[in-house]
Design an enzyme around this catalytic site. Structure first.
Site, short mmCIF file in Angstrom:
data_model
loop_
_atom_site.label_atom_id
_atom_site.label_comp_id
_atom_site.label_asym_id
_atom_site.label_seq_id
_atom_site.Cartn_x
_atom_site.Cartn_y
_atom_site.Cartn_z
N GLU A 331 -27.28 -6.70 34.74
CA GLU A 331 -26.16 -7.45 34.14
C GLU A 331 -25.63 -8.54 35.06
O GLU A 331 -24.43 -8.76 35.18
CB GLU A 331 -25.06 -6.47 33.71
CG GLU A 331 -25.57 -5.51 32.63
CD GLU A 331 -24.56 -4.46 32.19
OE1 GLU A 331 -23.46 -4.39 32.80
OE2 GLU A 331 -24.85 -3.71 31.24
N GLU A 433 -32.02 -1.12 25.46
CA GLU A 433 -30.92 -0.15 25.31
C GLU A 433 -30.35 -0.21 23.90
O GLU A 433 -29.14 -0.30 23.72
CB GLU A 433 -29.82 -0.43 26.34
CG GLU A 433 -30.27 -0.43 27.79
CD GLU A 433 -29.14 -0.71 28.77
OE1 GLU A 433 -27.96 -0.53 28.40
OE2 GLU A 433 -29.43 -1.09 29.93
#
Length: 556
Positions: A331, A433
């Site tokens: 991220e 995900e």
């Protein structure tokens, strides 16, 4: 592959599948995308679509300026008679004046609703950049406004060219998805049966079984799977890929400085090995300080650098060659804890060191809100591409595109458009995900999950799909596939349906007068058994991606 050849292949596919060619009144979806700024814009996709098609009953006209509920925007398109449920693909070339670069967002306003973002592009001064996106309306609109705006407060002049808006029915959309699946995820096979003298044998009973799948489709697991045999059996029956939800993260393996413990992760890896499951490594570092070990947050300078080096060396030596991927700096589009502390080259150092430690693992950049939406200015598709190119230019051996995929309401044409742009990089793309927000009901979660999974599996550049559905006694992160008794929830029903749809069922037949039997099979490993009188034989073979028919010979 040009449009004419693609269309011919699609017509052949429809005939082979027993569908009426007349039932496909398409245009063919155009996956063309560009990530380079060009001195001149390319031609509009679909010849402009309904923007230039006055006979369609949908009028699209360019306006120099238009007023919306939130302001005056220029340029914009006035659109009439847009229908509910139709899938609209939008694209345009964009150039700006008044700044070196600016993030330009395309939005849509109808009588009832504003769609904040249907596509973005990082536009530049002096050259043309390609915006690709789309939308699906929740209700019909007689009068809509499609407009462009700069995402910050700077005053820039926006120019557009070669714009296009092309509608697709749900049937057209699904037909093209199935066409890609049948041409990219499957392959033709001919099995030849002969005796020891080489004489072909007609009427041989043949049984074909797919014993494993080539496409990685899996889910996150947590330590809750350890010792839980029913859960393990349920998982292995469905999935051929896995990722550990939290157990490899730094805060899990070294909660206190110097006290490293891989016991749980090692036990989970034993389960993975015992069942021959492919595993992704997630993650080495997480840029969000909230998920950085508290003791690490208090370190600075040389102490932090030493701790970082120790983390990579310890983790990568423990699991060298165990994981096919590593999410290196998770991220990084949204957070930059390590670069703030260690300088702008910290991330580059992570990738370099990770590659040296495990050179066979593919290193991934992994982030959220890249494919889920285009409203997040930190993680637009162009922001992702720019950061990836920056790191690769600096020497990072980053060869994987990780898209988390935590969706609320998915936008199928936007998903496909973003995948098209990322595909131009020529790197493997994984949806890493996937889940649907728990703010929605379970039936709605299932509907949206199916949309996302079909988009992923039918895009030729997507190499794997992972669900974020690790089961805990108190539920899952956002979406569960089953209850605690392993009884399917609606999302689980969708997964089981697609798993069955995306595999070659057991096939039984007989060889023809040429001693052959042909079929289309999903890529993977197969076992073929034949019987002729009192003679039997069998063999296994791999079906990998290829344009040509795979020929397999077996002797009786």
């Amino acid at each position: 592959m040009d449009d004419t050849f693609s269309f011919c292949l699609l017509m052949l596919f429809l005939l082979l599948m027993g569908s009426s060619v007349a039932s496909f009144d398409g245009p063919l979806y155009d996956s063309t995308a560009y990530t380079e700024c060009k001195m001149q814009p390319e031609a509009a996709l679909y010849g402009g679509g309904i923007i230039n098609d006055q006979a369609s009953g949908v009028e699209g006209s360019l306006s120099n300026s238009a007023t919306t509920s939130s302001g005056v925007y220029s340029p914009s398109f006035i659109l009439n008679n847009l229908s509910q449920g139709t899938i609209y693909c939008f694209s345009s070339w964009v150039k700006i004046e008044g700044a070196g670069s600016a993030l330009i967002r395309a939005s849509l306003e109808t009588e009832k609703e504003t769609y904040d973002c249907i596509g973005t592009v990082l536009a530049k001064h002096g050259c043309w950049s390609f915006l690709k996106g789309g939308f699906v309306l929740d209700s019909p609109s007689q009068l809509s406004l499609l407009f462009f705006q700069n995402t910050d407060d700077r005053d820039v002049n926006i120019e557009i060219a070669s714009s296009s808006l092309q509608p697709f029915s749900v049937q057209q959309w699904r037909t093209y998805q199935q066409y890609i699946i049948n041409t990219k995820r499957k392959r033709a096979v001919t099995v030849h049966v002969a005796n020891e003298q080489g004489m072909r044998l007609q009427g041989v009973t043949i049984n074909i079984e797919q014993v494993s799948k080539d496409f990685p489709f899996g889910s996150a697991i947590a330590k809750t799977i350890l010792g839980n045999l029913p859960y393990q059996n349920w998982f292995v029956k469905r999935f051929n890929a896995v990722v550990f939800e939290n157990e490899l993260k730094w805060y899990a393996t070294e909660p206190e400085q110097g006290k490293t413990n891989y016991t749980i992760a090692d036990q989970m890896l034993q389960f993975v090995r015992a069942n021959q499951i492919t595993a992704r490594g997630h993650n080495i570092f997480w840029e969000d300080p909230k998920y950085t070990p508290p003791w690490v947050r208090n370190l600075t300078g040389n102490e932090l650098q030493s701790a970082v080096n120790s983390r990579i060396q310890s983790l990568m030596s423990q699991y060298r060659e165990e994981f096919i991927h590593w999410d290196v700096s998770n991220e990084m589009l949204h957070f930059d804890f390590y670069e703030q502390k260690l300088g702008p080259n910290a991330t580059l150092h992570f990738f370099e060191t990770a590659h040296e430690s495990d050179p066979l693992a593919t290193l991934f950049m992994n982030d959220f809100n890249v494919v889920e939406t285009c409203s997040d200015v930190n993680s637009t598709v162009d922001a992702y591409i720019s950061r990836l190119r920056e790191l690769r230019h600096g020497g990072a051996l980053m060869d994987g595109i990780g898209l988390e995929g935590h969706f609320t309401v998915p936008n199928p044409p936007l998903i496909r458009a973003i995948l098209d742009k990322l595909a131009t990089l020529g790197l493997p793309i994984w949806l890493t995900e996937i889940d649907i927000s728990s703010t929605l009901g379970k039936e709605t979660q299932a509907i949206y999950l199916e949309q996302v999974l079909r988009e992923g599996f039918s895009h030729p550049s997507v190499n794997g799909i992972m669900l974020w559905t690790a089961l805990h006694p108190n539920g899952c992160y956002q979406m569960c596939l089953t209850d605690n008794d392993l009884q399917n929830l609606p999302a689980g029903d969708v997964v089981d349906k697609l798993l069955e749809e995306w595999q070659t069922g057991e096939i039984e037949g007989e060889t023809d007068d040429h001693g052959s039997y042909s079929f289309f099979g999903f890529l993977g490993e197969y076992k073929v058994s034949v019987k002729y009188g009192n003679k039997t034989s069998s063999l296994t073979f791999s079906l990998c991606q290829g344009e040509e028919t795979r020929h397999v010979s077996i002797q009786l």
